[in-house]
Design an enzyme around this catalytic site. Structure first.
Site, PDB file in Angstrom:
ATOM      1  CG  LEU A 154      -1.914  -1.170   1.300  1.00 44.43           C
ATOM      2  CD1 LEU A 154      -2.753  -1.093   2.572  1.00 44.43           C
ATOM      3  CD2 LEU A 154      -2.827  -1.187   0.086  1.00 44.43           C
ATOM      4  CB  ALA A 155       4.038   2.006   1.809  1.00 48.68           C
ATOM      5  CB  CYS A 184      -4.216  -0.780  -8.220  1.00 52.18           C
ATOM      6  SG  CYS A 184      -4.539  -2.472  -8.733  1.00 52.18           S
TER       7      CYS A 184
HETATM    8  P1  NAD Z   1      -8.936  -9.114 -11.990  1.00 51.19           P
HETATM    9  O1  NAD Z   1     -10.278  -8.595 -11.661  1.00 51.19           O
HETATM   10  O2  NAD Z   1      -8.354  -8.870 -13.342  1.00 51.19           O
HETATM   11  O3  NAD Z   1      -8.885 -10.703 -11.752  1.00 51.19           O
HETATM   12  C1  NAD Z   1      -9.375 -11.330 -10.610  1.00 51.19           C
HETATM   13  C2  NAD Z   1      -9.892 -12.717 -11.014  1.00 51.19           C
HETATM   14  O4  NAD Z   1     -10.230 -13.455  -9.855  1.00 51.19           O
HETATM   15  C3  NAD Z   1     -11.144 -12.688 -11.886  1.00 51.19           C
HETATM   16  O5  NAD Z   1     -10.911 -13.378 -13.086  1.00 51.19           O
HETATM   17  C4  NAD Z   1     -12.210 -13.376 -11.028  1.00 51.19           C
HETATM   18  O6  NAD Z   1     -13.152 -14.116 -11.783  1.00 51.19           O
HETATM   19  C5  NAD Z   1     -11.358 -14.279 -10.170  1.00 51.19           C
HETATM   20  N1  NAD Z   1     -12.008 -14.738  -8.933  1.00 51.19           N
HETATM   21  C6  NAD Z   1     -12.730 -14.013  -8.035  1.00 51.19           C
HETATM   22  N2  NAD Z   1     -13.119 -14.806  -7.010  1.00 51.19           N
HETATM   23  C7  NAD Z   1     -12.639 -16.052  -7.266  1.00 51.19           C
HETATM   24  C8  NAD Z   1     -12.705 -17.296  -6.567  1.00 51.19           C
HETATM   25  N3  NAD Z   1     -13.332 -17.420  -5.398  1.00 51.19           N
HETATM   26  N4  NAD Z   1     -12.105 -18.380  -7.126  1.00 51.19           N
HETATM   27  C9  NAD Z   1     -11.473 -18.286  -8.327  1.00 51.19           C
HETATM   28  N5  NAD Z   1     -11.354 -17.125  -9.017  1.00 51.19           N
HETATM   29  C10 NAD Z   1     -11.942 -16.022  -8.495  1.00 51.19           C
HETATM   30  O7  NAD Z   1      -7.967  -8.536 -10.868  1.00 51.19           O
HETATM   31  P2  NAD Z   1      -6.410  -8.163 -10.998  1.00 51.19           P
HETATM   32  O8  NAD Z   1      -6.258  -6.856 -11.677  1.00 51.19           O
HETATM   33  O9  NAD Z   1      -5.664  -9.340 -11.496  1.00 51.19           O
HETATM   34  O10 NAD Z   1      -6.038  -7.921  -9.450  1.00 51.19           O
HETATM   35  C11 NAD Z   1      -6.019  -8.994  -8.532  1.00 51.19           C
HETATM   36  C12 NAD Z   1      -5.425  -8.488  -7.223  1.00 51.19           C
HETATM   37  O11 NAD Z   1      -4.064  -8.074  -7.442  1.00 51.19           O
HETATM   38  C13 NAD Z   1      -6.128  -7.267  -6.629  1.00 51.19           C
HETATM   39  O12 NAD Z   1      -6.046  -7.347  -5.235  1.00 51.19           O
HETATM   40  C14 NAD Z   1      -5.285  -6.096  -7.123  1.00 51.19           C
HETATM   41  O13 NAD Z   1      -5.353  -4.982  -6.258  1.00 51.19           O
HETATM   42  C15 NAD Z   1      -3.885  -6.690  -7.071  1.00 51.19           C
HETATM   43  N6  NAD Z   1      -2.937  -6.093  -8.021  1.00 51.19           N
HETATM   44  C16 NAD Z   1      -3.332  -5.767  -9.282  1.00 51.19           C
HETATM   45  C17 NAD Z   1      -2.405  -5.229 -10.173  1.00 51.19           C
HETATM   46  C18 NAD Z   1      -2.807  -4.819 -11.561  1.00 51.19           C
HETATM   47  O14 NAD Z   1      -2.024  -4.114 -12.205  1.00 51.19           O
HETATM   48  N7  NAD Z   1      -3.965  -5.200 -12.074  1.00 51.19           N
HETATM   49  C19 NAD Z   1      -1.067  -5.070  -9.781  1.00 51.19           C
HETATM   50  C20 NAD Z   1      -0.698  -5.445  -8.478  1.00 51.19           C
HETATM   51  C21 NAD Z   1      -1.639  -5.959  -7.604  1.00 51.19           C
HETATM   52  C1  UGA Z   2       0.285   0.594 -10.610  1.00 49.71           C
HETATM   53  C2  UGA Z   2       1.715   0.536 -10.075  1.00 49.71           C
HETATM   54  O1  UGA Z   2       2.607   1.183 -10.990  1.00 49.71           O
HETATM   55  C3  UGA Z   2       2.174  -0.916  -9.888  1.00 49.71           C
HETATM   56  O2  UGA Z   2       3.470  -0.942  -9.303  1.00 49.71           O
HETATM   57  C4  UGA Z   2       1.174  -1.613  -8.965  1.00 49.71           C
HETATM   58  O3  UGA Z   2       1.517  -2.967  -8.827  1.00 49.71           O
HETATM   59  C5  UGA Z   2      -0.227  -1.511  -9.550  1.00 49.71           C
HETATM   60  O4  UGA Z   2      -0.573  -0.112  -9.729  1.00 49.71           O
HETATM   61  C6  UGA Z   2      -1.259  -2.090  -8.640  1.00 49.71           C
HETATM   62  O5  UGA Z   2      -1.106  -2.143  -7.451  1.00 49.71           O
HETATM   63  O6  UGA Z   2      -2.246  -2.503  -9.218  1.00 49.71           O
HETATM   64  P1  UGA Z   2      -0.853   0.323 -13.010  1.00 49.71           P
HETATM   65  O7  UGA Z   2      -2.049   0.902 -12.345  1.00 49.71           O
HETATM   66  O8  UGA Z   2      -0.999  -0.898 -13.814  1.00 49.71           O
HETATM   67  O9  UGA Z   2       0.279  -0.009 -11.901  1.00 49.71           O
HETATM   68  O10 UGA Z   2      -0.203   1.415 -13.999  1.00 49.71           O
HETATM   69  P2  UGA Z   2       0.789   2.677 -13.805  1.00 49.71           P
HETATM   70  O11 UGA Z   2       1.826   2.600 -14.835  1.00 49.71           O
HETATM   71  O12 UGA Z   2       1.235   2.841 -12.414  1.00 49.71           O
HETATM   72  O13 UGA Z   2      -0.175   3.882 -14.187  1.00 49.71           O
HETATM   73  C7  UGA Z   2      -1.241   4.281 -13.333  1.00 49.71           C
HETATM   74  C8  UGA Z   2      -1.839   5.590 -13.830  1.00 49.71           C
HETATM   75  O14 UGA Z   2      -0.930   6.655 -13.612  1.00 49.71           O
HETATM   76  C9  UGA Z   2      -2.158   5.588 -15.337  1.00 49.71           C
HETATM   77  O15 UGA Z   2      -3.421   6.165 -15.548  1.00 49.71           O
HETATM   78  C10 UGA Z   2      -1.059   6.433 -15.928  1.00 49.71           C
HETATM   79  O16 UGA Z   2      -1.455   7.084 -17.108  1.00 49.71           O
HETATM   80  C11 UGA Z   2      -0.806   7.420 -14.796  1.00 49.71           C
HETATM   81  N1  UGA Z   2       0.549   8.018 -14.862  1.00 49.71           N
HETATM   82  C12 UGA Z   2       1.651   7.238 -14.704  1.00 49.71           C
HETATM   83  C13 UGA Z   2       0.684   9.380 -15.091  1.00 49.71           C
HETATM   84  O17 UGA Z   2      -0.325  10.109 -15.209  1.00 49.71           O
HETATM   85  N2  UGA Z   2       1.943   9.923 -15.167  1.00 49.71           N
HETATM   86  C14 UGA Z   2       3.052   9.175 -15.007  1.00 49.71           C
HETATM   87  O18 UGA Z   2       4.179   9.730 -15.065  1.00 49.71           O
HETATM   88  C15 UGA Z   2       2.915   7.802 -14.776  1.00 49.71           C
END
Ligand code: NAD
Ligand code: UGA
Length: 456
Positions: A210-211, A265
């Protein structure tokens, strides 16, 4: 090693494919059958550079996609929980994460895993989630040995595969007594250089995720908070940002000012921190106020961009606008909390007709803009979209948009014609020489060169 992944979204699919490419045996599961069918078919359910190539290379060998979770769990050494943790929109913990998917995963895991399993928190979760998971597992697993490990994911969409395979760091957060799980997790990540494997305590690991997002949000907020002042005073935010980025202590990254951040996120993770601060320190605590200000500022950027467009176009009704970009950032089809969606809705509400151009994300448009279907047209390339248009609005900086030939677009547009650059990705000089007016966030207006034959 035998790994089960629960949830095959952006994080689960990349983790699964990444671990398979490191030689592990991986079973990826999801409750969504359509998604699993897509992973087993010819068209992936999500777009992420390099991901489907990796999936196809290992699929059917050491990477399996299935909805059948219970059998898979019987043999697992590691279970990665990669389900979604969206923001809770109402009810008792409103603002925090909605933990229902993590909770139900834990209950299923508890019924079916065998002795010695490691349950990995990969999803982003509230602080002390591992404690809750441990309680649920302990109550359902009799005397079986297990450990809950925090291994948060830092990948960014668009570069997810690269980020997973070559991470800045991998956190393995455990309880002191779970040394055995620390050792096994380090073996699982054996391709990652040793100095990048970090072993914090469980709660530091959960909070560090989160940080990290909070720090990125605060950094963007700093630069975005100066854009309006730049426009008011004649400073140019791209120049200011370049100077700040040259300070070694700060670096050049994450300083691109514009229409603000989106994605699934940042907003939800910062909201969860605001909730957490309120929970521990009361509703009036200064930390939550500071973080809330960052989110309000980000909302303000979207509204103000539309107001600026409105100021120069005078009205939106019956105007045709080419909207460049729909996904929340380039190289992804993800439209969750995308600035383009909010901006498009404002424009549509006011009667504008939109030609929406995005290489991969327009598939979501019909659902997103259900009420305005007669006002939108969809394109995957910026070809044949400029005829009769009053303005071009850039919201997502896809590199394809750099190649637009404004000299040939300009004569087709209604005069005075405008380019509103929400990402400061275009060169104002090229636009004005082509005979178009240019507005960039934090840069202000550059008027068309009226000696250009296109300007009239
Ligand atoms: P997403 O919505 O793309 O995918 C989640 C998947 O989990 C879905 O396909 C859903 O159908 C499935 N699901 C839900 N409940 C389930 C269950 N009980 N059993 C099996 N499958 C189940 O989500 P995401 O973007 O991949 O994010 C997942 C987690 O990772 C979140 O906590 C998010 O905050 C974190 N995260 C996301 C990113 C990112 O860039 N998307 C980066 C870092 C961390
Ligand atoms: C972000 C973090 O970068 C990842 O490290 C983290 O794992 C993830 O969230 C998460 O927890 O889900 P993401 O949201 O995929 O990743 O994409 P970013 O590249 O961080 O961009 C986020 C937003 O910030 C975008 O809308 C992008 O356009 C904007 N952004 C980014 C700016 O407006 N200016 C910048 O210089 C960089």
């Amino acid at each position: 090693m035998r790994v089960v992944i629960i949830g095959t979204g952006y994080v689960g699919s990349v983790t699964g494919a990444g671990l398979a490419s490191a030689g592990h045996d991986v079973i990826c599961t999801d409750v969504n059958k359509e998604k699993i069918d897509a992973w087993n078919g010819d068209t992936p359910p999500i777009i992420e550079p390099g991901l489907f190539e990796l999936v196809k290379k290992h699929r059917g060998k050491n990477l399996i996609f299935t909805t059948e979770l219970t059998n898979a769990l019987n043999e697992a050494e590691f279970v990665f929980v990669c389900v979604n943790t969206p923001q809770k929109e109402n009810g008792i913990n409103k603002g925090s994460f909605d933990m229902r998917y993590v909770d139900s995963s834990a209950r299923t895991i508890a019924q079916h895993v065998c002795d010695g399993v490691i349950i990995v928190e990969k999803s982003t979760v509230p602080l002390r989630t591992a404690e809750h998971l441990t309680r649920v597992l302990r109550a359902n697993m009799n005397d079986k040995k297990f450990a809950v490990v925090s291994n948060p994911e830092f990948l960014a969409e668009g570069t997810a595969v690269e980020d997973f395979l070559h991470p800045d760091r991998v956190l393995i957060g455990t309880k002191n007594e779970d040394e055995w799980a620390r050792v096994k997790m380090a073996e699982l990540y054996s391709w990652v250089p040793k100095d990048k494997l970090i072993f914090p305590n469980l709660w530091s690991s959960e909070l560090a995720k989160l940080a990290n997002n909070l720090s990125l949000v605060m950094r963007l907020t700093t630069i975005n908070s100066l854009t309006e002042l730049c426009e008011e005073t004649g400073a140019d935010i791209t120049e200011v940002s370049k100077v700040v980025g040259m300070d070694k202590r700060l670096s050049q990254y994450f300083l691109r000012a514009g229409v603000g951040f989106g994605g699934s996120c940042f907003r939800k993770d910062v909201s969860a921190l605001i909730y957490l601060m309120g929970h521990y320190f009361g509703a009036d605590n200064p930390y939550g106020k500071l973080f809330s200000a960052a989110l309000s500022l980000n909302d303000h950027l979207r509204t103000r961009f539309v107001q600026s467009i409105g100021y120069y176009l005078h009205s939106f009704g019956s105007k045709t606008i080419v909207l460049l970009g729909l996904s929340f950032k380039p190289e992804t089809d993800d439209v969750r909390d995308a600035p383009a969606v909010t901006i498009a809705k404002y424009l549509l509400e006011d009667g504008a007709r939109l030609r929406i151009v995005d290489p991969v994300a327009t598939k979501h448009a019909k659902t997103l803009f259900q009420e305005y279907l007669s006002q939108i047209e969809l394109f995957d390339k910026p070809d044949n979209v400029f005829e009769g248009a009053h303005a071009i609005v850039v919201v997502t900086e896809w590199k394809q948009f750099q190649d637009i030939d404004f000299n040939s677009a300009a004569p087709k547009m209604q005069k005075p014609a405008w380019v509103f650059d929400g990402r400061n990705m275009l060169d104002p000089k090229k636009i004005t020489t082509a005979g178009l007016n240019y507005y960039g966030i934090g840069r202000g207006v550059f008027y068309a060169d009226l000696s250009s034959p296109n300007a009239k």
